[in-house]
Design a protein around this motif. Structure first.
Motif, PDB file in Angstrom:
ATOM      1  N   LYS A  79      47.175  46.546  49.389  1.00  0.00           N
ATOM      2  CA  LYS A  79      46.308  46.336  50.552  1.00  0.00           C
ATOM      3  C   LYS A  79      45.614  44.979  50.403  1.00  0.00           C
ATOM      4  N   LEU A  80      45.835  44.108  51.396  1.00  0.00           N
ATOM      5  CA  LEU A  80      45.407  42.716  51.300  1.00  0.00           C
ATOM      6  C   LEU A  80      44.240  42.410  52.225  1.00  0.00           C
ATOM      7  N   LYS A  81      43.528  41.325  51.901  1.00  0.00           N
ATOM      8  CA  LYS A  81      42.406  40.880  52.728  1.00  0.00           C
ATOM      9  C   LYS A  81      42.882  40.334  54.062  1.00  0.00           C
ATOM     10  N   ASP A  82      44.021  39.639  54.018  1.00  0.00           N
ATOM     11  CA  ASP A  82      44.572  39.006  55.214  1.00  0.00           C
ATOM     12  C   ASP A  82      46.084  39.215  55.216  1.00  0.00           C
ATOM     13  N   ALA A  83      46.679  38.939  56.346  1.00  0.00           N
ATOM     14  CA  ALA A  83      48.135  39.025  56.429  1.00  0.00           C
ATOM     15  C   ALA A  83      48.769  38.043  55.446  1.00  0.00           C
ATOM     16  N   PHE A  84      49.876  38.478  54.842  1.00  0.00           N
ATOM     17  CA  PHE A  84      50.561  37.647  53.852  1.00  0.00           C
ATOM     18  C   PHE A  84      52.059  37.792  54.100  1.00  0.00           C
TER      19      PHE A  84
ATOM     20  N   ASN B  83      47.951  32.125  31.519  1.00  0.00           N
ATOM     21  CA  ASN B  83      48.976  31.160  31.914  1.00  0.00           C
ATOM     22  C   ASN B  83      49.515  31.333  33.330  1.00  0.00           C
ATOM     23  N   GLY B  84      49.545  32.544  33.838  1.00  0.00           N
ATOM     24  CA  GLY B  84      50.219  32.783  35.114  1.00  0.00           C
ATOM     25  C   GLY B  84      49.360  32.517  36.326  1.00  0.00           C
ATOM     26  N   PRO B  85      49.962  32.603  37.524  1.00  0.00           N
ATOM     27  CA  PRO B  85      49.224  32.404  38.767  1.00  0.00           C
ATOM     28  C   PRO B  85      48.357  33.617  39.095  1.00  0.00           C
ATOM     29  N   THR B  86      47.486  33.475  40.075  1.00  0.00           N
ATOM     30  CA  THR B  86      46.573  34.566  40.442  1.00  0.00           C
ATOM     31  C   THR B  86      46.638  34.852  41.941  1.00  0.00           C
ATOM     32  N   TYR B  87      47.844  34.888  42.479  1.00  0.00           N
ATOM     33  CA  TYR B  87      47.999  35.199  43.899  1.00  0.00           C
ATOM     34  C   TYR B  87      47.444  36.579  44.239  1.00  0.00           C
ATOM     35  N   PHE B  88      47.743  37.587  43.406  1.00  0.00           N
ATOM     36  CA  PHE B  88      47.277  38.933  43.698  1.00  0.00           C
ATOM     37  C   PHE B  88      45.754  38.989  43.697  1.00  0.00           C
ATOM     38  N   LYS B  89      45.149  38.340  42.739  1.00  0.00           N
ATOM     39  CA  LYS B  89      43.686  38.316  42.682  1.00  0.00           C
ATOM     40  C   LYS B  89      43.096  37.668  43.926  1.00  0.00           C
ATOM     41  N   ALA B  90      43.740  36.621  44.403  1.00  0.00           N
ATOM     42  CA  ALA B  90      43.219  35.884  45.561  1.00  0.00           C
ATOM     43  C   ALA B  90      43.389  36.652  46.863  1.00  0.00           C
ATOM     44  N   HIS B  91      44.397  37.515  46.947  1.00  0.00           N
ATOM     45  CA  HIS B  91      44.725  38.117  48.246  1.00  0.00           C
ATOM     46  C   HIS B  91      44.509  39.618  48.331  1.00  0.00           C
TER      47      HIS B  91
ATOM     48  N   VAL C 208      50.256  44.133  37.252  1.00  0.00           N
ATOM     49  CA  VAL C 208      49.582  43.192  38.150  1.00  0.00           C
ATOM     50  C   VAL C 208      48.129  43.007  37.735  1.00  0.00           C
ATOM     51  N   GLU C 209      47.483  44.088  37.354  1.00  0.00           N
ATOM     52  CA  GLU C 209      46.072  44.003  36.942  1.00  0.00           C
ATOM     53  C   GLU C 209      45.905  43.131  35.702  1.00  0.00           C
ATOM     54  N   ARG C 210      46.730  43.348  34.693  1.00  0.00           N
ATOM     55  CA  ARG C 210      46.571  42.587  33.444  1.00  0.00           C
ATOM     56  C   ARG C 210      46.933  41.121  33.637  1.00  0.00           C
ATOM     57  N   SER C 211      47.913  40.829  34.480  1.00  0.00           N
ATOM     58  CA  SER C 211      48.376  39.452  34.640  1.00  0.00           C
ATOM     59  C   SER C 211      47.468  38.618  35.525  1.00  0.00           C
ATOM     60  N   ASN C 212      46.731  39.255  36.433  1.00  0.00           N
ATOM     61  CA  ASN C 212      45.914  38.514  37.392  1.00  0.00           C
ATOM     62  C   ASN C 212      44.414  38.584  37.141  1.00  0.00           C
ATOM     63  N   PHE C 213      43.977  39.570  36.367  1.00  0.00           N
ATOM     64  CA  PHE C 213      42.540  39.817  36.268  1.00  0.00           C
ATOM     65  C   PHE C 213      42.019  39.808  34.827  1.00  0.00           C
TER      66      PHE C 213
END
Length: 582
Positions: free
Chosen positions: A197-202, A156-164, A144-149
């Motif tokens: 652990k997220l910033k907001d409910a997901f 190329n991939g999305p950054t949902y984890f980075k955003a949340h 998750v760290e390498r793909s989002n950050f």
């Protein structure tokens, strides 16, 4: 809570995506020679439990990447499940059952706490990589760290984890942050437990966990962008060979234990995939039964369509599936004159969508679209803010908009499209002809699909420098809910230096707020209603021009076994199930 949400969504979507007959996970399957047209929409065609044979894929261009952490193409998400296991996945099954989220690496679905701000997964015991080393929760965290950050290497991939994730806006990624701990908001208290652990409910987190960004990567084996050359497998197949831009061959992973994997049957002995094969050649190979499947999963080319629709033998081998996707044109807000909403509205009013649909292949390839969300995605609301007779455009209203934006005589702009996608190029030409009638001159610029987003249409600096005012694209849900469809194409947080899919560069505070509030709402009914309201906000902004709700006119050769369409992966065939009698 999550299982109930997933089930409710699956039932809702299945009812609209499939016809009334449904054989669930394979009951009522049909033999290849006697199967009829559209049989694979609701059943498994040519069912088989026989192991062996070689499965052959062909693709008209190259993938963005076969690296599970560096891809965003739907067909790669589908294909990569052969060698990369995520925390959860979609059940390989026919009809409505194929929309059910099931555990994959995890032994169960996520356990939410703290009002769905914290999600915990336990990995199955006995998981191993193809080299025999154990798979641990730390490997999932690292993936998750390498793909989002790490956009400098993997863009190329999305950054949902980075955003949340908590602290997602501060963490620099594993290639820059050399601390052994990584991001603090993903915890691995032991080798089989991972906590997000997220910033907001997901509320959609089990859907997010289906992304192959959660497929484990051992940090010691990661080489950044070149990891694609030596991917470490967690699935039933591993890479025997990989030749950049040309081909790859997968063979059995002898360290894959079927006891840890109840959803994969892994029937073929070998899987070959060839890149950069002309689309009509692929179509001819399907008709001649020389290959198993067109891996792109977008259907035969427009010029092939008459041949297969008018031949009784070939017609029986066709499946016209809704792709859960919308083909659309993005109007870039930073390319003049589309920084002016009235200039954008001129395109909305002036476009002859009926001619664009015809260019795409007519009814077999899609219905005229008036919304961004397609009808098969949870949250779709039917409306049309720019109606016209016969969907042919309203020239008078278009010219009024041109006057309002200070361009009464029209203007000139550039349009980008993918050169190896004949239907998209034909649609671009139809747009060019249509807008000429209202005084807008469109110059078409074509690019290869494999690098379309990473090098061209998804790179804001390139788009601005080359005045790409109109960007042809198509989008299917990352997962089949309104948020899974909308977030990465209209949320300001999805704008990236490269590899982005928010091609309009839409960053409207009201739209961003509505998206974030919607996904934090744990009331499923209210959450579903919110997505239609967000769709209306986007159309009022006029930065996206919906063209067609896409269908895939798929063809299954007679030697292909276990063939069924999955709505979870954009209405293409389910590659986890497929095999070959050859």
């Amino acid at each position: 809570m999550t299982a109930a949400v997933a089930t409710a969504v699956a039932l809702t979507l299945g009812a609209s995506a499939c016809s009334s007959s449904d054989s669930g996970d394979g009951g009522g399957s049909k033999g290849g020679s006697s199967a009829k047209a559209d049989a694979a929409l609701t059943s498994v065609v040519n069912a088989s439990t026989k192991k062996g044979g070689t499965e052959n894929f062909e693709i008209s261009d190259v993938p963005d990447s076969l690296d599970p952490g560096n891809t965003y193409y739907g067909w790669v998400q589908n294909f990569s499940r052969l060698y990369a296991r995520s925390l959860t996945t979609f059940k390989p099954a026919a009809g409505k059952a194929g929309l059910e989220v099931v555990p994959d690496l995890a032994e169960g679905l996520g356990v939410p706490s703290d009002g769905a701000k914290t999600w915990t997964y336990k990995l199955r015991k006995g998981l191993k990589y193809d080299d025999g080393t154990p798979i641990t929760s730390k490997d999932v965290k690292y993936a998750v760290e390498r793909s989002n950050f790490a956009p400098e290497a993997l863009s190329n991939g999305p950054t949902y984890f980075k955003a949340h994730l908590l602290g997602g806006d501060k963490y620099k990624g594993p290639y820059k942050d050399k601390s052994k701990d990584g991001i603090a908001s993903i915890e691995t208290p032991d080798d089989t437990t991972i906590v997000f652990k997220l910033k907001d409910a997901f509320a959609d987190f089990d859907y997010l966990a289906t992304f192959n960004q959660t497929a484990p990567v051992p940090q010691a084996k990661d080489t950044g962008a070149s990891y694609v050359q030596h991917i470490v497998s967690s699935g039933p197949y591993k890479f025997q060979s990989y030749e950049e831009g040309k081909s790859a061959t997968l063979v059995r992973n002898t360290n894959w234990d079927p006891a840890t994997d109840p959803i994969r049957k892994a029937l073929p002995d070998k899987v070959n995939i060839r890149f950069k094969v002309n689309q009509t050649t692929i179509d001819n190979n399907l008709m001649s039964d020389n290959i198993t499947v067109d891996g792109a999963g977008t259907g035969v080319a427009p010029e092939t369509q008459p041949k297969v629709l008018t031949n009784a033998k070939y017609k029986a081998q066709l499946d016209s599936s809704y792709a859960g996707a919308t083909g659309y044109a993005g109007l870039n807000l930073h390319v003049k004159p589309f920084d002016n909403i009235d200039c954008r509205k001129a395109v909305q009013w002036g476009l002859d969508k009926a001619s664009v649909q015809a260019a795409a292949g007519g009814d077999p390839k899609g219905d005229v679209a008036t919304t961004l969300l397609p009808p098969t995605v949870n949250g779709y609301t039917k409306f049309d803010l720019y109606p016209s007779a016969g969907n042919k455009g309203d020239v008078a209203k278009a010219k009024d908009s041109l006057k309002a934006c200070g361009k009464p005589n029209g203007f000139t702009t550039n349009l980008s499209a993918r050169s190896d996608r004949p239907a998209e190029m034909a649609m671009a030409t139809a747009i060019q002809a249509s807008l000429k009638k209202i005084g807008i001159t469109v110059n078409i610029k074509s690019y290869p699909s494999g690098k379309y987003f990473s090098n061209f249409a998804g790179v804001p600096s390139y788009v601005h420098e080359h005045d790409l005012g109109i960007i042809m694209t198509a989008w299917g849900a990352d997962w089949p809910t309104g948020f899974g469809f909308l977030d990465q194409i209209i949320n300001g947080s999805a704008i990236k230096p490269s590899g982005g899919n928010n091609v309009s560069e839409l960053n409207d505070p009201a739209i961003n707020k509505a998206l974030n509030e919607g996904i934090a709402n744990t009331d499923a009914t209210a959450r579903t209603k919110a997505w239609g309201e967000v769709d209306k906000l986007v159309m009022e902004n006029a930065s996206v021009v919906p063209l067609v709700y896409r269908k895939n006119l798929l063809m299954r050769p007679t030697s292909a076994t276990n063939v069924t369409v999955t709505q979870a992966y954009l209405g293409m065939y389910d590659y986890l199930l497929m095999g070959s009698a050859k």
